[in-house]
Design a protein around this motif. Structure first.
Motif, short mmCIF file in Angstrom:
data_model
loop_
_atom_site.label_atom_id
_atom_site.label_comp_id
_atom_site.label_asym_id
_atom_site.label_seq_id
_atom_site.Cartn_x
_atom_site.Cartn_y
_atom_site.Cartn_z
N TRP A 1 -81.89 -54.70 84.72
CA TRP A 1 -80.46 -54.66 85.06
C TRP A 1 -80.13 -55.76 86.08
O TRP A 1 -79.13 -56.46 85.96
CB TRP A 1 -80.12 -53.27 85.61
CG TRP A 1 -78.69 -53.16 86.07
CD1 TRP A 1 -77.60 -52.92 85.29
CD2 TRP A 1 -78.21 -53.33 87.40
NE1 TRP A 1 -76.45 -52.93 86.04
CE2 TRP A 1 -76.79 -53.18 87.35
CE3 TRP A 1 -78.81 -53.60 88.63
CZ2 TRP A 1 -75.98 -53.29 88.48
CZ3 TRP A 1 -78.00 -53.69 89.76
CH2 TRP A 1 -76.60 -53.55 89.67
N ARG A 2 -81.01 -55.88 87.10
CA ARG A 2 -80.78 -56.88 88.15
C ARG A 2 -80.80 -58.30 87.57
O ARG A 2 -79.96 -59.14 87.88
CB ARG A 2 -81.87 -56.72 89.23
CG ARG A 2 -81.62 -57.50 90.52
CD ARG A 2 -82.59 -57.06 91.62
NE ARG A 2 -83.99 -56.97 91.20
CZ ARG A 2 -84.77 -58.01 91.00
NH1 ARG A 2 -84.32 -59.23 91.18
NH2 ARG A 2 -86.03 -57.84 90.61
N LYS A 3 -81.75 -58.54 86.69
CA LYS A 3 -81.86 -59.88 86.10
C LYS A 3 -80.69 -60.16 85.14
O LYS A 3 -80.20 -61.29 85.07
CB LYS A 3 -83.20 -60.04 85.37
CG LYS A 3 -84.35 -60.22 86.36
CD LYS A 3 -85.65 -60.54 85.66
CE LYS A 3 -86.81 -60.61 86.64
NZ LYS A 3 -86.81 -61.83 87.45
N MET A 4 -80.26 -59.13 84.42
CA MET A 4 -79.08 -59.32 83.55
C MET A 4 -77.87 -59.70 84.38
O MET A 4 -77.08 -60.58 84.00
CB MET A 4 -78.79 -58.03 82.76
CG MET A 4 -79.73 -57.78 81.61
SD MET A 4 -79.47 -56.16 80.85
CE MET A 4 -77.86 -56.38 80.13
N LYS A 5 -77.74 -59.04 85.53
CA LYS A 5 -76.60 -59.34 86.43
C LYS A 5 -76.74 -60.76 86.97
O LYS A 5 -75.78 -61.54 86.99
CB LYS A 5 -76.61 -58.32 87.57
CG LYS A 5 -75.35 -58.30 88.41
CD LYS A 5 -75.32 -57.04 89.26
CE LYS A 5 -74.04 -56.94 90.06
NZ LYS A 5 -73.87 -57.96 91.05
N LYS A 6 -77.97 -61.11 87.34
CA LYS A 6 -78.22 -62.44 87.91
C LYS A 6 -77.87 -63.55 86.92
O LYS A 6 -77.25 -64.55 87.26
CB LYS A 6 -79.71 -62.54 88.30
CG LYS A 6 -80.13 -63.90 88.82
CD LYS A 6 -81.62 -63.92 89.11
CE LYS A 6 -82.09 -65.32 89.47
NZ LYS A 6 -83.53 -65.40 89.63
N TYR A 7 -78.27 -63.35 85.65
CA TYR A 7 -78.07 -64.41 84.65
C TYR A 7 -76.75 -64.26 83.88
O TYR A 7 -76.46 -65.05 82.99
CB TYR A 7 -79.24 -64.42 83.66
CG TYR A 7 -80.58 -64.72 84.30
CD1 TYR A 7 -80.72 -65.77 85.22
CD2 TYR A 7 -81.69 -63.95 84.01
CE1 TYR A 7 -81.95 -66.04 85.80
CE2 TYR A 7 -82.93 -64.21 84.60
CZ TYR A 7 -83.05 -65.25 85.50
OH TYR A 7 -84.25 -65.52 86.09
N GLY A 8 -75.99 -63.22 84.22
CA GLY A 8 -74.71 -63.04 83.52
C GLY A 8 -74.88 -62.64 82.07
O GLY A 8 -74.08 -63.01 81.21
N ILE A 9 -75.94 -61.88 81.80
CA ILE A 9 -76.18 -61.47 80.41
C ILE A 9 -75.45 -60.16 80.16
O ILE A 9 -75.61 -59.19 80.91
CB ILE A 9 -77.70 -61.29 80.15
CG1 ILE A 9 -78.41 -62.63 80.35
CG2 ILE A 9 -77.95 -60.74 78.75
CD1 ILE A 9 -79.93 -62.52 80.35
N MET A 10 -74.66 -60.18 79.08
CA MET A 10 -73.95 -58.95 78.72
C MET A 10 -74.76 -58.19 77.69
O MET A 10 -75.37 -58.80 76.81
CB MET A 10 -72.57 -59.30 78.15
CG MET A 10 -71.63 -59.83 79.21
SD MET A 10 -70.01 -60.18 78.54
CE MET A 10 -70.33 -61.61 77.55
N ALA A 11 -74.76 -56.88 77.80
CA ALA A 11 -75.48 -56.07 76.81
C ALA A 11 -74.86 -56.27 75.44
O ALA A 11 -73.65 -56.31 75.32
CB ALA A 11 -75.42 -54.61 77.21
N PRO A 12 -75.70 -56.41 74.39
CA PRO A 12 -75.12 -56.64 73.07
C PRO A 12 -74.39 -55.40 72.54
O PRO A 12 -74.65 -54.30 72.96
CB PRO A 12 -76.34 -56.96 72.20
CG PRO A 12 -77.53 -56.55 72.96
CD PRO A 12 -77.15 -56.40 74.40
#
Lengths: 465, 98
Positions: free
Chosen positions: A454-465
């Motif tokens: 979750w933290r890395k998704m937030k860091k890289y701006g990755i949205m859940a598909p």
């Protein structure tokens, strides 16, 4: 809006005295004013009895690429350049019978070489004495509508591949050669870079285009299910096999089999697949009879298959069988020049799908998107624009309409990702695509906890598909 | 030089791929020394393009041509002179003079 010429004055006879002058269509139609014709989005032109253009409205200029000064006085077919001009000219029929034609389909080639699907309507033009003096043709650009139809029917052609970057242009220019050959094709590219689009375009350019295109996402199915999907099974082969079911190998006969995410398959499956590709024969699960199928195989992966071979995670013999022709698709961050035209493309798409009239993005949004690394590539850009269509109620997409986590991630991230960070972001995006509704499984596949993911998704701006 | 021109009656066809005849010319200097007509039997644009390459055509004179076919032909070494309009032989003579 004065566009009258000696040509149309000569062909249309004396003007109505004291009528206000406006555009050339006005004079051709002998109407006092036709500002409306100049402002509508349908192309309109008029011709005389020799089929020379006497007027050409603004939309006709935009759709064909020819301006009215180039058009007027020329034969209509030399400008309109439709595939029906030679054999099924709608205007010829209208002039011969006096009957209008409505919504005929045709393809035109614009001045810059863009193939555009259009719908055509024709009618005759008469003067005050009821003599036929020519014809009027209206046409509508259906490019975006047809693209959407193709997307829905999954019948992509290489016109659907958007991109002007030199590497994309090079790939596109090779597609007809690749399509013509019967060779196996391996497409490598990060997640969301359009691998299936390329595979479908190859199929539709190939001699097998009348045959089926069968796509299988190898990562989406557990190994046993993948085997039964591809090989098929006979009644009673396993619990729940109530009837014979043909596999994808069989269904792909005379067509193309596209195996996406081939890198996620097990060594056992790879050995089975190799045998099928070598012999063109296979036996459905529980069956005794060997079946034959004639298909071309295209595979795709978001990982470097060569590296997996070196690491002992992919069979070398299968790699060489699949990798006869290799296409490397660039990540979106490597073709930033294409971002503005992709934004335009998606805005046009969602304007049609959602019946909206969004005009574009604000300059700061364009600047932001040009600087964004797009770990999810084109699919992520499409998702961002689709999201903005929900939040934006006006004509222009502003920063406030972009997903909040995207902006926050950018603020947290700082100016640029390192190469390692970019690679990690792409890997996370790829795994999330493989496990779209199972975050714990995705975290497990990545070897990290759910919180870290979750933290890395937030860091890289990755949205859940 | 081998030149190909898709025809619309005697004119250059405005739409590459929809023409039913292609004029094939062999020129030497500014003279046309041989000419034949290739009657098409419903081939699509990619099949026509492939055939032009196989025939050893060096120059294609045409009206409208989709850019991806144009790019492909150029990559195969064919010079594409597009957006031409008018009587085919007159255009060829003009180009040979130039």
């Amino acid at each position: 809006m004065k566009r009258t010429t000696a040509q149309n004055e000569k062909d249309t006879g004396p003007r109505i005295e004291n009528a206000p002058m406006s555009c050339s269509i006005t004079s051709a139609l002998r109407a006092p004013c036709c500002t409306i014709l100049e402002s509508i989005s349908d192309g309109v032109f008029t011709i005389d009895l020799e089929k020379r253009v006497t007027s050409f409205n603004r939309a006709a200029e935009i759709i064909t690429g020819f301006n009215s000064s180039e058009a007027i006085g020329q034969y209509c077919f030399d400008l309109f350049r439709a595939n029906i001009c030679e054999k099924r000219c709608a205007m010829d029929e209208t002039l011969a019978t006096g009957q209008p034609k409505v919504n005929l389909s045709a393809l035109i080639i614009s001045k810059s070489g863009i193939l555009k699907p259009i719908s055509i309507s024709t009618a005759i033009l008469k003067n005050e004495q009821n003599d036929i003096i020519g014809g009027v043709e209206t046409f509508r650009d259906l490019s975006e509508l047809e693209k959407l139809k193709r997307q829905l029917a999954e019948r992509y052609t290489h016109e659907d591949i958007v991109g002007r970057h030199p590497r994309m242009k090079e790939i596109l220019s090779f597609l007809p050669d690749i399509a013509e050959s019967e060779s196996a094709v391996l497409i490598e590219g990060p997640t969301g870079s359009g691998k299936e689009l390329i595979a479908r375009a190859i199929h539709h350019l190939s001699p097998r285009k009348e045959g089926p295109f069968i796509a299988v996402n190898c990562a989406a199915l557990p190994e046993t299910l993948l085997e039964s999907e591809l090989f098929g099974y006979t009644k009673g082969a396993f619990t729940g096999a109530m009837r014979d079911k043909p596999g994808r190998f069989f269904l792909a006969d005379k067509g193309t089999l596209f195996l996406d995410e081939i890198s996620s398959t097990s060594m056992t499956f790879q050995a089975d697949l190799l045998r099928v590709l070598q012999d063109g024969e296979f036996t459905p699960l529980g069956g005794t009879r060997t079946l034959k199928a004639d298909f071309r195989v295209i595979t795709a992966t978001n990982l470097q298959l060569k590296k997996l071979v070196e690491d002992g995670e992919f069979r070398e013999d299968l790699y060489y069988r699949l990798n006869v022709v290799k296409i490397d698709l660039p990540a979106l961050r490597e073709r930033k020049d294409d971002i503005p035209i992709l934004i335009e493309h998606f805005i046009r798409k969602f304007n049609i799908l959602k019946d909206r009239s969004v005009q574009g993005v604000a300059p700061e949004v364009l600047s932001f998107l040009l600087g964004y690394p797009f770990p999810g590539n084109i699919r992520q850009l499409e998702n961002i624009i689709e999201y903005a269509f929900i939040t934006c109620k006006g004509d222009v997409i502003g920063m406030g309409h972009l997903p909040r986590d995207l902006i926050e991630a950018e603020e947290d991230r700082g100016p640029l990702l390192s190469a390692n960070e970019t690679e990690e972001a792409e890997k996370i995006q790829a795994i999330l695509d493989q496990y779209p509704r199972n975050r714990p499984e995705a975290a497990k596949a990545l070897g990290m906890s759910r919180t870290t993911l979750w933290r890395k998704m937030k860091k890289y701006g990755i949205m859940a598909p | 030089m081998k030149i190909a021109i898709p025809l619309f009656k005697k004119r250059v066809s405005p739409h590459f791929g929809s023409s039913s005849r292609i004029l094939l010319l062999e020129t030497k200097g500014t003279e046309i020394c041989q000419e034949t007509i290739w009657d098409l039997g419903g081939e699509g644009p990619i099949e026509i393009a492939r055939r032009l390459v196989a025939l050893g055509v060096e120059k294609l004179i045409c009206g409208g041509i989709p850019s991806h076919y144009k790019d492909w032909l150029i990559r195969k070494g064919i010079t594409v002179v597009d957006n031409q309009r008018g009587v085919a032989r007159e255009i060829v003579r003009q180009l040979l003079r130039d």
